[in-house]
Design a protein around this motif. Structure first.
Motif, mmCIF file in Angstrom:
data_model
loop_
_atom_site.group_PDB
_atom_site.id
_atom_site.type_symbol
_atom_site.label_atom_id
_atom_site.label_comp_id
_atom_site.label_asym_id
_atom_site.label_seq_id
_atom_site.Cartn_x
_atom_site.Cartn_y
_atom_site.Cartn_z
ATOM 1 N N ALA A 210 0.807 -1.219 0.000
ATOM 2 C CA ALA A 210 0.000 0.000 0.000
ATOM 3 C C ALA A 210 0.837 1.265 0.000
ATOM 4 O O ALA A 210 0.591 2.205 -0.764
ATOM 5 C CB ALA A 210 -0.950 0.001 1.202
ATOM 6 N N LYS A 211 1.861 1.299 0.855
ATOM 7 C CA LYS A 211 2.646 2.520 0.963
ATOM 8 C C LYS A 211 3.462 2.779 -0.297
ATOM 9 O O LYS A 211 3.496 3.895 -0.818
ATOM 10 C CB LYS A 211 3.555 2.444 2.198
ATOM 11 N N TYR A 212 4.134 1.747 -0.819
ATOM 12 C CA TYR A 212 5.014 2.020 -1.947
ATOM 13 C C TYR A 212 4.287 2.021 -3.285
ATOM 14 O O TYR A 212 4.816 2.527 -4.277
ATOM 15 C CB TYR A 212 6.206 1.060 -1.928
ATOM 16 N N THR A 213 3.054 1.508 -3.311
ATOM 17 C CA THR A 213 2.282 1.547 -4.546
ATOM 18 C C THR A 213 1.530 2.857 -4.696
ATOM 19 O O THR A 213 1.447 3.407 -5.799
ATOM 20 C CB THR A 213 1.287 0.375 -4.585
ATOM 21 N N VAL A 214 0.992 3.380 -3.596
ATOM 22 C CA VAL A 214 0.102 4.541 -3.700
ATOM 23 C C VAL A 214 0.560 5.705 -2.823
ATOM 24 O O VAL A 214 0.818 6.804 -3.318
ATOM 25 C CB VAL A 214 -1.355 4.155 -3.348
ATOM 26 N N GLU A 215 0.676 5.474 -1.518
ATOM 27 C CA GLU A 215 0.905 6.610 -0.622
ATOM 28 C C GLU A 215 2.204 7.337 -0.920
ATOM 29 O O GLU A 215 2.216 8.573 -1.087
ATOM 30 C CB GLU A 215 0.908 6.136 0.835
ATOM 31 N N ARG A 216 3.317 6.627 -0.975
ATOM 32 C CA ARG A 216 4.594 7.304 -1.187
ATOM 33 C C ARG A 216 4.718 7.919 -2.585
ATOM 34 O O ARG A 216 5.250 9.033 -2.712
ATOM 35 C CB ARG A 216 5.753 6.355 -0.884
ATOM 36 N N PRO A 217 4.276 7.260 -3.653
ATOM 37 C CA PRO A 217 4.281 7.957 -4.943
ATOM 38 C C PRO A 217 3.467 9.253 -4.927
ATOM 39 O O PRO A 217 3.880 10.255 -5.530
ATOM 40 C CB PRO A 217 3.687 6.922 -5.903
ATOM 41 N N LEU A 218 2.310 9.257 -4.242
ATOM 42 C CA LEU A 218 1.549 10.500 -4.094
ATOM 43 C C LEU A 218 2.391 11.558 -3.378
ATOM 44 O O LEU A 218 2.445 12.723 -3.802
ATOM 45 C CB LEU A 218 0.273 10.240 -3.296
ATOM 46 N N HIS A 219 3.039 11.154 -2.290
ATOM 47 C CA HIS A 219 3.875 12.091 -1.536
ATOM 48 C C HIS A 219 5.031 12.621 -2.386
ATOM 49 O O HIS A 219 5.337 13.822 -2.351
ATOM 50 C CB HIS A 219 4.459 11.400 -0.298
ATOM 51 N N ILE A 220 5.678 11.728 -3.117
ATOM 52 C CA ILE A 220 6.827 12.139 -3.936
ATOM 53 C C ILE A 220 6.396 13.190 -4.951
ATOM 54 O O ILE A 220 7.060 14.230 -5.109
ATOM 55 C CB ILE A 220 7.452 10.914 -4.627
ATOM 56 N N GLY A 221 5.294 12.943 -5.640
ATOM 57 C CA GLY A 221 4.809 13.914 -6.616
ATOM 58 C C GLY A 221 4.472 15.246 -5.976
ATOM 59 O O GLY A 221 4.824 16.315 -6.495
ATOM 60 N N ALA A 222 3.797 15.189 -4.827
ATOM 61 C CA ALA A 222 3.400 16.426 -4.156
ATOM 62 C C ALA A 222 4.608 17.217 -3.683
ATOM 63 O O ALA A 222 4.675 18.445 -3.856
ATOM 64 C CB ALA A 222 2.487 16.098 -2.969
ATOM 65 N N VAL A 223 5.582 16.541 -3.096
ATOM 66 C CA VAL A 223 6.773 17.234 -2.586
ATOM 67 C C VAL A 223 7.597 17.804 -3.736
ATOM 68 O O VAL A 223 8.143 18.910 -3.635
ATOM 69 C CB VAL A 223 7.602 16.282 -1.705
ATOM 70 N N LEU A 224 7.679 17.087 -4.851
ATOM 71 C CA LEU A 224 8.391 17.614 -6.016
ATOM 72 C C LEU A 224 7.777 18.931 -6.499
ATOM 73 O O LEU A 224 8.482 19.815 -7.000
ATOM 74 C CB LEU A 224 8.370 16.599 -7.159
ATOM 75 N N ALA A 225 6.450 19.060 -6.347
ATOM 76 C CA ALA A 225 5.769 20.278 -6.785
ATOM 77 C C ALA A 225 5.687 21.331 -5.692
ATOM 78 O O ALA A 225 5.056 22.380 -5.883
ATOM 79 C CB ALA A 225 4.357 19.940 -7.275
ATOM 80 N N GLY A 226 6.313 21.079 -4.533
ATOM 81 C CA GLY A 226 6.308 22.071 -3.461
ATOM 82 C C GLY A 226 5.152 21.959 -2.502
ATOM 83 O O GLY A 226 4.873 22.914 -1.761
ATOM 84 N N GLY A 227 4.457 20.825 -2.475
ATOM 85 C CA GLY A 227 3.337 20.646 -1.572
ATOM 86 C C GLY A 227 3.766 20.685 -0.115
ATOM 87 O O GLY A 227 4.874 20.264 0.229
ATOM 88 N N ASP A 228 2.872 21.160 0.752
ATOM 89 C CA ASP A 228 3.219 21.301 2.171
ATOM 90 C C ASP A 228 2.800 20.066 2.964
ATOM 91 O O ASP A 228 2.215 19.117 2.442
ATOM 92 C CB ASP A 228 2.607 22.569 2.761
ATOM 93 N N ALA A 229 3.091 20.100 4.270
ATOM 94 C CA ALA A 229 2.820 18.947 5.136
ATOM 95 C C ALA A 229 1.334 18.631 5.221
ATOM 96 O O ALA A 229 0.945 17.463 5.331
ATOM 97 C CB ALA A 229 3.386 19.212 6.530
ATOM 98 N N ALA A 230 0.500 19.674 5.169
ATOM 99 C CA ALA A 230 -0.950 19.447 5.245
ATOM 100 C C ALA A 230 -1.435 18.654 4.038
ATOM 101 O O ALA A 230 -2.274 17.753 4.167
ATOM 102 C CB ALA A 230 -1.689 20.777 5.332
#
Length: 358
Positions: A210-230
């Protein structure tokens, strides 16, 4: 081009966010990356080229879900979906997936992957066909392990060289790699005990898939675009139940799927002795004698048909389908906190991940 309806059971798209188009772009980036690797390894001779070819073939035909979820996270944080640097970063996750699958097939002694021989089986057969000396099975395992290591290295290199600032997102990728290995360790340990509880089996699902298929890829994309902790927290509320639903669907297909669709024999998880949530749900519902029969039959090919019937008739299959439905509803609720167009795109990916036959 295969439409989403043909491949995953839904034909919905979001303007500017076409999953099939993005898959094609990911494939192009993977091919371009490998051109450089071939040149780098050319001094090693033709044999090195054959190993590269095998790694490339191994990642062909995947659903490209990790890159797609990376795109969704990037879009949720306001990133431009057309940015080629993001395509390159997202494509790197396919090498991580290839690495995990190559090692997983060795650990599970799997014969096939996506309808083709697994890497260790392919190279064991080559060993015999080419008249090499030594143990063919040992050679096949060694090559598969090393190709898995190579693909993991390629993930890091391709991600680092995508053209974006990856300093923050690279730390998330590091977490992702640690979690998937930890999940694999939990899975390996789980095969050494007679049974797992539902909660224990779900912990394996969460960390191995679950984490490496969906959650972490979502996080990686968001952080690359400057997304915040919220935003990262919001995406976790989407990603964890979605990833669990994806893996639970995989567990169902691992027993009841059509081999022509899944690329693996029917009942393969039972043959390999996997202590999945499906098996844990059955154990909850069976009598002590039936439960003992279930545990004794796991890992034995001659009992696959009997155990498949047991899982269905015990109500375990219906229970896991209900588990999937509960998680799908949790994802739909969490999507209310995600802005468009990422919300609509994630709704498309939710259907593709959970309403599928392969």
């Amino acid at each position: 081009m295969i439409s989403p309806a043909d491949d995953h059971g839904t034909d919905s798209t979001v303007p500017g966010l076409d999953p099939d188009r993005f898959r094609a772009l990911v494939d192009e980036e993977l091919e371009a990356f490998v051109v450089h690797q071939r040149l780098r390894l050319a001094p090693l001779g033709d044999q090195a080229g054959e190993y590269v070819d095998a790694a490339v073939r191994f990642v062909e035909g995947g659903k490209r879900l990790r890159p797609l979820f990376c795109l969704a996270g990037w879009t949720a944080a306001g990133g431009n979906p057309a940015d080629t640097r993001l395509v390159r970063a997202a494509a790197a996750l396919e090498w991580l997936q290839g690495s995990a699958l190559a090692h997983d097939d060795v650990m599970d002694d799997s014969d096939t992957r996506r309808g083709r021989p697994s890497l260790h089986r392919e190279f064991a057969a080559r060993h015999v066909a080419e008249g090499r000396v030594g143990d063919p099975e040992a050679y096949g395992r060694a090559v598969a392990i090393l190709l898995g290591d190579l693909m993991l290295s390629w993930c890091d290199e391709m991600f680092r060289d995508c053209g974006l600032d990856v300093s923050a997102a690279g730390a998330v990728l590091d977490e992702c790699k640690t979690e998937v290995v930890a999940g694999q360790l939990l899975d390996v340990a789980g095969q050494t005990v007679p049974s797992l509880s539902v909660d224990e089996a779900l912990r394996v699902v969460r960390y191995k898939a679950a984490k490496y298929t969906v959650e972490r890829p979502l996080h990686i994309g968001a952080v690359l675009a400057g997304g915040d902790a919220a935003l990262v927290e919001t995406l976790s509320a989407v990603g964890v139940p979605l990833g669990e639903a994806f893996q639970l669907r995989d567990d169902v297909l691992g027993v009841f799927g059509d081999p022509a669709e899944t690329g693996k024999p029917a009942g393969d998880d039972l043959r390999e002795g996997k202590r999945t949530v499906l098996v844990a749900r059955a154990a909850e519902r069976l009598s002590p004698a039936e439960r003992q029969r279930l545990h004794e039959g796991l890992g034995h090919a001659e009992h696959v048909a009997e155990l498949s019937v047991m899982l269905r008739e015990s109500g375990a299959l219906d229970a896991v389908e209900a588990d999937i439905d509960d998680r799908v509803e949790a994802v739909r609720d969490a999507l209310a906190d995600v802005e468009e167009p990422a919300r609509g795109f994630l709704a498309v990916l939710l259907d593709q991940a959970t309403r599928r036959t392969r």
